[in-house]
Design a protein around this motif. Sequence first.
Motif, mmCIF file in Angstrom:
data_model
loop_
_atom_site.group_PDB
_atom_site.id
_atom_site.type_symbol
_atom_site.label_atom_id
_atom_site.label_comp_id
_atom_site.label_asym_id
_atom_site.label_seq_id
_atom_site.Cartn_x
_atom_site.Cartn_y
_atom_site.Cartn_z
ATOM 1 N N ASN A 203 -24.226 51.850 -10.359
ATOM 2 C CA ASN A 203 -24.045 52.548 -11.638
ATOM 3 C C ASN A 203 -24.238 51.620 -12.836
ATOM 4 O OD1 ASN A 203 -23.401 54.946 -10.254
ATOM 5 N ND2 ASN A 203 -21.277 54.274 -10.026
ATOM 6 N N ASP A 204 -25.274 50.806 -12.768
ATOM 7 C CA ASP A 204 -25.587 49.892 -13.876
ATOM 8 C C ASP A 204 -24.361 49.040 -14.221
ATOM 9 O OD1 ASP A 204 -27.166 48.672 -15.700
ATOM 10 O OD2 ASP A 204 -27.071 50.266 -17.201
ATOM 11 N N LEU A 205 -23.814 48.364 -13.217
ATOM 12 C CA LEU A 205 -22.530 47.697 -13.319
ATOM 13 C C LEU A 205 -22.593 46.356 -14.060
ATOM 14 C CD1 LEU A 205 -19.619 48.097 -12.315
ATOM 15 C CD2 LEU A 205 -20.257 46.897 -10.210
ATOM 16 N N LEU A 206 -23.783 45.768 -14.235
ATOM 17 C CA LEU A 206 -23.886 44.408 -14.745
ATOM 18 C C LEU A 206 -23.209 44.222 -16.092
ATOM 19 C CD1 LEU A 206 -27.495 43.268 -13.793
ATOM 20 C CD2 LEU A 206 -25.349 42.321 -13.002
ATOM 21 N N LYS A 207 -23.535 45.088 -17.040
ATOM 22 C CA LYS A 207 -22.952 44.918 -18.378
ATOM 23 C C LYS A 207 -21.439 45.018 -18.326
ATOM 24 C CE LYS A 207 -23.264 46.510 -23.167
ATOM 25 N NZ LYS A 207 -21.801 46.482 -23.364
ATOM 26 N N SER A 208 -20.937 45.948 -17.533
ATOM 27 C CA SER A 208 -19.488 46.089 -17.413
ATOM 28 C C SER A 208 -18.855 44.838 -16.821
ATOM 29 C CB SER A 208 -19.145 47.304 -16.544
ATOM 30 O OG SER A 208 -19.609 48.495 -17.139
ATOM 31 N N LEU A 209 -19.505 44.237 -15.829
ATOM 32 C CA LEU A 209 -18.968 43.023 -15.210
ATOM 33 C C LEU A 209 -18.908 41.871 -16.216
ATOM 34 C CD1 LEU A 209 -20.741 43.177 -11.732
ATOM 35 C CD2 LEU A 209 -18.275 43.403 -12.144
ATOM 36 N N VAL A 210 -19.981 41.716 -16.994
ATOM 37 C CA VAL A 210 -20.010 40.628 -17.990
ATOM 38 C C VAL A 210 -18.960 40.876 -19.062
ATOM 39 C CG1 VAL A 210 -21.400 39.462 -19.738
ATOM 40 C CG2 VAL A 210 -22.431 40.081 -17.550
ATOM 41 N N ASP A 211 -18.846 42.125 -19.522
ATOM 42 C CA ASP A 211 -17.848 42.446 -20.547
ATOM 43 C C ASP A 211 -16.433 42.189 -20.036
ATOM 44 O OD1 ASP A 211 -19.842 43.135 -22.277
ATOM 45 O OD2 ASP A 211 -19.653 45.310 -21.949
ATOM 46 N N LEU A 212 -16.165 42.558 -18.782
ATOM 47 C CA LEU A 212 -14.845 42.305 -18.197
ATOM 48 C C LEU A 212 -14.582 40.804 -18.078
ATOM 49 C CD1 LEU A 212 -14.785 45.046 -15.410
ATOM 50 C CD2 LEU A 212 -13.308 44.955 -17.423
ATOM 51 N N GLY A 213 -15.636 40.055 -17.736
ATOM 52 C CA GLY A 213 -15.498 38.595 -17.629
ATOM 53 C C GLY A 213 -15.165 37.966 -18.971
ATOM 54 N N ARG A 214 -15.836 38.395 -20.021
ATOM 55 C CA ARG A 214 -15.581 37.841 -21.358
ATOM 56 C C ARG A 214 -14.175 38.218 -21.842
ATOM 57 N NH1 ARG A 214 -20.851 38.896 -25.045
ATOM 58 N NH2 ARG A 214 -19.656 37.541 -26.439
ATOM 59 N N GLN A 215 -13.750 39.451 -21.559
ATOM 60 C CA GLN A 215 -12.410 39.875 -21.970
ATOM 61 C C GLN A 215 -11.344 39.049 -21.254
ATOM 62 O OE1 GLN A 215 -11.467 41.983 -24.319
ATOM 63 N NE2 GLN A 215 -9.283 41.737 -23.863
ATOM 64 N N ALA A 216 -11.525 38.835 -19.946
ATOM 65 C CA ALA A 216 -10.563 38.041 -19.180
ATOM 66 C C ALA A 216 -10.536 36.600 -19.671
ATOM 67 C CB ALA A 216 -10.912 38.085 -17.692
ATOM 68 N N GLU A 217 -11.701 36.059 -20.058
ATOM 69 C CA GLU A 217 -11.736 34.691 -20.597
ATOM 70 C C GLU A 217 -10.937 34.604 -21.893
ATOM 71 O OE1 GLU A 217 -14.915 31.380 -22.304
ATOM 72 O OE2 GLU A 217 -15.349 33.533 -22.363
ATOM 73 N N ARG A 218 -11.090 35.584 -22.776
ATOM 74 C CA ARG A 218 -10.346 35.584 -24.042
ATOM 75 C C ARG A 218 -8.839 35.637 -23.801
ATOM 76 N NH1 ARG A 218 -14.776 38.853 -25.839
ATOM 77 N NH2 ARG A 218 -13.662 40.760 -25.245
ATOM 78 N N GLU A 219 -8.443 36.307 -22.731
ATOM 79 C CA GLU A 219 -7.020 36.440 -22.424
ATOM 80 C C GLU A 219 -6.482 35.261 -21.619
ATOM 81 O OE1 GLU A 219 -6.889 40.175 -20.442
ATOM 82 O OE2 GLU A 219 -7.162 41.361 -22.286
ATOM 83 N N GLY A 220 -7.364 34.314 -21.290
ATOM 84 C CA GLY A 220 -6.933 33.136 -20.535
ATOM 85 C C GLY A 220 -6.870 33.349 -19.040
ATOM 86 N N ALA A 232 -21.545 39.528 -11.119
ATOM 87 C CA ALA A 232 -22.730 39.884 -11.909
ATOM 88 C C ALA A 232 -23.913 38.999 -11.554
ATOM 89 C CB ALA A 232 -22.404 39.767 -13.401
ATOM 90 N N LEU A 233 -23.668 37.706 -11.362
ATOM 91 C CA LEU A 233 -24.757 36.785 -11.016
ATOM 92 C C LEU A 233 -25.248 37.017 -9.591
ATOM 93 C CD1 LEU A 233 -23.436 33.541 -12.734
ATOM 94 C CD2 LEU A 233 -25.413 34.916 -13.405
ATOM 95 N N ARG A 234 -24.383 37.490 -8.711
ATOM 96 C CA ARG A 234 -24.841 37.823 -7.358
ATOM 97 C C ARG A 234 -25.803 39.002 -7.410
ATOM 98 N NH1 ARG A 234 -24.003 41.301 -3.343
ATOM 99 N NH2 ARG A 234 -22.503 42.526 -4.548
ATOM 100 N N LEU A 235 -25.478 39.976 -8.270
ATOM 101 C CA LEU A 235 -26.347 41.141 -8.393
ATOM 102 C C LEU A 235 -27.622 40.824 -9.164
ATOM 103 C CD1 LEU A 235 -23.600 43.780 -9.225
ATOM 104 C CD2 LEU A 235 -24.774 43.484 -7.041
ATOM 105 N N SER A 236 -27.508 39.930 -10.166
ATOM 106 C CA SER A 236 -28.664 39.577 -11.001
ATOM 107 C C SER A 236 -28.577 38.095 -11.366
ATOM 108 C CB SER A 236 -28.693 40.438 -12.270
ATOM 109 O OG SER A 236 -29.776 40.062 -13.097
ATOM 110 N N PRO A 237 -29.151 37.193 -10.539
ATOM 111 C CA PRO A 237 -29.003 35.747 -10.757
ATOM 112 C C PRO A 237 -29.553 35.265 -12.097
ATOM 113 C CG PRO A 237 -29.822 36.205 -8.542
ATOM 114 C CD PRO A 237 -29.890 37.494 -9.300
ATOM 115 N N ASP A 238 -30.424 36.049 -12.723
ATOM 116 C CA ASP A 238 -31.017 35.612 -13.989
ATOM 117 C C ASP A 238 -30.404 36.325 -15.191
ATOM 118 O OD1 ASP A 238 -32.654 33.875 -12.677
ATOM 119 O OD2 ASP A 238 -34.407 35.189 -12.686
ATOM 120 N N ASN A 239 -29.196 36.824 -15.052
ATOM 121 C CA ASN A 239 -28.531 37.486 -16.179
ATOM 122 C C ASN A 239 -28.038 36.415 -17.147
ATOM 123 O OD1 ASN A 239 -26.052 38.624 -17.662
ATOM 124 N ND2 ASN A 239 -27.000 40.458 -16.789
#
Length: 603
Positions: A203-220, A232-239
């Motif tokens: 379901n076009d999950l890549l953007k959601s995975l990256v967004d979740l990763g950035r949010q978790a990073e901001r929260e520590g 996300a990188l497993r699904l698309s190594p060149d993201n």
Amino acid sequence: MRGRIDGMTGEMLRAWAWDPARPRERLLALLVIDGYKSDIVVGDQPRQDLAGAGIGDGAHGIRYTVPGHLCTEATREVSLQVVDADGGMVEVDRRLISFTRQNAWLAGRVEGFRRGRCTGWAWDQRDGTRRLKVQAVWKGEVVATELADRERKDLLSAGIGDGAHAFEIALPPSVWQAPDPNEVLTIQTADGQEIGTIRLPENDLLKSLVDLGRQAEREGDHATAIKNLEEALRLSPDNVDALWVRARIAAGQGDTDKARALATQAFDLHPSHARAVVILGRLAHNEGNYEEALGYWQQVQPGDSAFRESLIKAGRALMRLGRPVEVLAPVRRALSLNPDDIDAHRLLADAHLAIGSVALAAKHLRALAAAQPADRKIAGQLQKVTGVEPRKTAPLSLEFLENPTMHDWQGPGEGAVTAPSERANGVVLRPAERRGSVSFLVSEPQEFRAGELPHYGLRVTGNGTAAELAFRFRKDVAPLLLTGLRLYIETRAAGDGTPAPMDVQLVVRQSGRDVRRTLLSCQARKRAKMEAFDLVLTDTEAAALEAGDAWLVLRVAAGRAALLRAPRPLLKIEPEQPRTTGYEGPPLPDLSRFGIAAAGARA
């Protein structure tokens, strides 16, 4: 000299090279691949990413078709070497590059998948105007076909044909809305040559995975961030977004090797990507690779959130590299963005002290003292420089040149001149002949001491002619020089260290023409050496000196580079000594014991 090896595209190895001292010149280069040397290639390919990064006019790209026997799947060490202004070879980059086995004529890449469309590019290297038909193969069947004919500026700037080789293949909903996690989508040409593969996200999950990763990073929550980003990188190594965010987390955790590998991968995929550039700049700066870091900081554009950081760290790198004059432009820009910027005031104070601008240094030290009144170091520095007058208004008794320290340098700190140019008060840089030029670089300032202006050197190179650095005599020292001074000069070859023939000449203007007298001829070598000589004026020369038409000229042979400073007085010649133009008495003492401390012998 700057350059970079960008990577492989099919059988094409891409790189760039540029010399800031010769900004419009197309450099000659060769590539060494696991010991195999290419033919000489010219760095003249236009690239929009280079122009946007301020690399000359952008036409400095290099493309080299790798021989077939090297185009096998392997990781190879590649070195980029460039012919410098003296005709020697200088290595500007070395890195490991992944070589892949591909059809000799086909180049291409599957770049990603978004909203039901698979994107990438395909190029027939035999015919740059041909448009390839590409197919999407799912579970052994062709499910979509598209022509790779979309125009993209990044492809054109990278030398991929005429740039019109991109594709977007719209996949049937039955494929991408419920993908099989055990299957990959293959993109190939109409005749079955594989371009690449990609695993379709659910379901076009890549953007959601990256967004979740950035949010978790901001929260520590780095564990959750890493989990989402690596999926996300497993699904698309060149993201690219997943790569740079994961690189930033790795850098914050101290894993610099992983951070560099991920950021470099993102940079190779997207050379103008601001976040990858910033991460690589920080890593290089923290490891003391200031020249490399400077190259990254200079690519950050105004408006970027890291622009202020790039200006300050560019200034710090230039100070570390001994180029204080060049610090002024970027750090003044940072100060214009925030007049209370403590880091900017600190850097400008240090840079002005290094080039002898005591009054301007004091201005920034006062701003620092007002912002940090408890800092004793700042207060001490301000106390030292407050009221200090430049030495030109209170010269030492044996000083005989208007500006022996080259203070008040007018900038820039690096460049070239094709005609006589007064770069500081009483200091002229010039080519000996009209058709040549002289490259220069301000370098090696000495440590500032209160009450004195610092000396610094000027690296000069004669291009097609001898290079001359001329210092004007003070008008009031003619009586002193009629008796004579014994002088010393430190000589040192620069560049590749090749010995540089050089002369010290007295040049006076008589009857409308220059009259030259050679005071010293020597060889500047890689290792610094002290040379002594005597300066005794004739009556005619003294008259020219009093009229302001006398110069002490340091002349370096054409095609050679040397680091030059003005000669310094060692001692007076006693009146009873013969007025000769050269010393003929007993052997001179070992001058290595004098150095700057020889000022004590000036009385």
